[in-house]
Design a protein around this motif. Sequence first.
Motif, PDB file in Angstrom:
ATOM      1  N   SER A  34       0.182 -45.616  39.166  1.00 49.56           N
ATOM      2  CA  SER A  34       0.709 -45.485  38.015  1.00 49.56           C
ATOM      3  C   SER A  34       1.224 -46.988  37.854  1.00 49.56           C
ATOM      4  CB  SER A  34       1.618 -44.457  38.080  1.00 49.56           C
ATOM      5  OG  SER A  34       2.549 -44.693  38.848  1.00 49.56           O
TER       6      SER A  34
ATOM      7  N   GLU B  23       4.087 -47.842  37.994  1.00 50.46           N
ATOM      8  CA  GLU B  23       5.156 -48.144  38.902  1.00 50.46           C
ATOM      9  C   GLU B  23       4.761 -49.079  40.071  1.00 50.46           C
ATOM     10  OE1 GLU B  23       6.854 -44.797  36.326  1.00 50.46           O
ATOM     11  OE2 GLU B  23       4.542 -44.955  37.540  1.00 50.46           O
TER      12      GLU B  23
ATOM     13  N   ASP C 160       0.206 -46.565  32.461  1.00 46.89           N
ATOM     14  CA  ASP C 160      -0.380 -45.273  33.039  1.00 46.89           C
ATOM     15  C   ASP C 160      -1.752 -45.070  32.272  1.00 46.89           C
ATOM     16  OD1 ASP C 160       1.644 -44.666  34.840  1.00 46.89           O
ATOM     17  OD2 ASP C 160       2.577 -43.406  33.565  1.00 46.89           O
TER      18      ASP C 160
ATOM     19  N   GLN D 200      -3.192 -40.067  33.688  1.00 44.01           N
ATOM     20  CA  GLN D 200      -2.206 -40.467  34.975  1.00 44.01           C
ATOM     21  C   GLN D 200      -1.097 -40.305  34.607  1.00 44.01           C
ATOM     22  OE1 GLN D 200      -3.132 -44.508  35.712  1.00 44.01           O
ATOM     23  NE2 GLN D 200      -4.590 -44.197  37.409  1.00 44.01           N
ATOM     24  N   TYR D 201      -0.232 -39.744  35.452  1.00 40.04           N
ATOM     25  CA  TYR D 201       1.099 -39.618  35.449  1.00 40.04           C
ATOM     26  C   TYR D 201       1.845 -39.150  34.217  1.00 40.04           C
ATOM     27  CZ  TYR D 201       6.148 -40.361  37.137  1.00 40.04           C
ATOM     28  OH  TYR D 201       7.477 -40.191  37.275  1.00 40.04           O
ATOM     29  N   GLU D 202       2.570 -40.215  33.376  1.00 35.42           N
ATOM     30  CA  GLU D 202       3.227 -39.971  32.179  1.00 35.42           C
ATOM     31  C   GLU D 202       2.332 -40.262  30.982  1.00 35.42           C
ATOM     32  OE1 GLU D 202       7.750 -40.505  33.383  1.00 35.42           O
ATOM     33  OE2 GLU D 202       6.801 -42.173  32.879  1.00 35.42           O
TER      34      GLU D 202
ATOM     35  N   PHE E  48       8.764 -38.929  44.669  1.00 37.24           N
ATOM     36  CA  PHE E  48       7.977 -39.493  43.638  1.00 37.24           C
ATOM     37  C   PHE E  48       6.330 -39.381  43.857  1.00 37.24           C
ATOM     38  CE2 PHE E  48       5.801 -43.358  42.153  1.00 37.24           C
ATOM     39  CZ  PHE E  48       5.843 -42.889  40.704  1.00 37.24           C
TER      40      PHE E  48
ATOM     41  N   LYS F  37       5.632 -35.701  42.617  1.00 33.99           N
ATOM     42  CA  LYS F  37       5.632 -35.575  41.267  1.00 33.99           C
ATOM     43  C   LYS F  37       4.704 -36.309  40.403  1.00 33.99           C
ATOM     44  CE  LYS F  37       8.810 -36.522  37.295  1.00 33.99           C
ATOM     45  NZ  LYS F  37       9.844 -37.069  36.766  1.00 33.99           N
ATOM     46  N   ARG F  38       4.473 -37.424  40.904  1.00 37.22           N
ATOM     47  CA  ARG F  38       3.176 -38.292  40.248  1.00 37.22           C
ATOM     48  C   ARG F  38       2.031 -37.622  40.489  1.00 37.22           C
ATOM     49  NH1 ARG F  38       2.006 -44.579  41.676  1.00 37.22           N
ATOM     50  NH2 ARG F  38       1.528 -43.771  43.629  1.00 37.22           N
TER      51      ARG F  38
ATOM     52  N   THR G 247       1.517 -34.244  38.305  1.00 37.97           N
ATOM     53  CA  THR G 247       1.640 -34.457  36.966  1.00 37.97           C
ATOM     54  C   THR G 247       0.199 -35.118  36.265  1.00 37.97           C
ATOM     55  OG1 THR G 247       4.088 -35.112  37.126  1.00 37.97           O
ATOM     56  CG2 THR G 247       2.790 -35.540  35.085  1.00 37.97           C
ATOM     57  N   ASN G 248      -0.330 -35.486  37.358  1.00 40.93           N
ATOM     58  CA  ASN G 248      -2.063 -36.141  36.879  1.00 40.93           C
ATOM     59  C   ASN G 248      -2.699 -34.871  36.402  1.00 40.93           C
ATOM     60  OD1 ASN G 248      -2.466 -38.921  37.553  1.00 40.93           O
ATOM     61  ND2 ASN G 248      -1.964 -38.527  39.527  1.00 40.93           N
TER      62      ASN G 248
END
Length: 296
Positions: A51, A53, A73, A77-79, A191, A194-195, A198-199
Amino acid sequence: MSTPRFLDLPPGVAPQKIETPQGTFAALDARPVSGVIERWPALLVPGLTGSKEDFIAVLMTLAQSGRRVVAIDQRGQYETPGPDEPAAYTCPALGADVDALAQIIGGGDPVHLVGHSFGGLVAREAVIDGRTKFASFTLMSSGPGAIEGRRALGGRKIMAEVDAFGLEHVWTHRLEPEALANDVSDDILAFLRKRLLTNSPTALACMAKQVLTMHDRTDELRQIEVPTLVLYGEHDDGWPPETQSEMADRLGADSVVVPGAVHSPAVEAPETTAAALVRFWNAAEKHYLDTRSGVL
């Protein structure tokens, strides 16, 4: 829950949503602390299970070179949300997202493009498709075709397990044990979980298939007149260092080996990686301006 310490954003870096004709993308937007932007911007594209990050450690240094630097992202991906349609996650489709982002971020100026691992394969599509004129292109720990070695085996297992059991199974039985074996701290572990969860499962499975089956497009990339850098860790366990070195030779590209790094130089050796990128970007801009003014 408070933000994990490693995700505390450095000065000049802020989260942002970027609207494009391709959709809305979550980003980290870095600008010089002085507020003075004197050079062309850069767009950073993360890898398969990554991501925006993944670039936190280099963003401030890159921006302090006098430019706006945006890490995203990718779709799914993620967010950044994505659909459940597999066709949305082919490299050409994701490359079209990169084109749209670059055109907005550049605002008429050329953009330096960096793709990490699978993100390199996606970014390469954007360079080859010719829709956008890039200031430069960096393949970071990314190879000419399908990924090899240990990470290829891991990609096949992830693709099969996502399809059969879902993301929670992949986390519990594959990625969490690997993180614990590497003594990852509790905040980073939280993290990473969570990442992953969330994908988009569709995105992850389709991207894994792409990175395992991608054909070699080095000869096509060589035809594009864009300054190119191949940057990788000396111990890369994705595409072997010798494979990436040979690709650089075929491209006639600059090559940087990051000492001590494995597959994520921006995380494992951020200062060395950032310095190499800034040198390359500055040289690419000088070459462009010299060419425009007739200086050889």
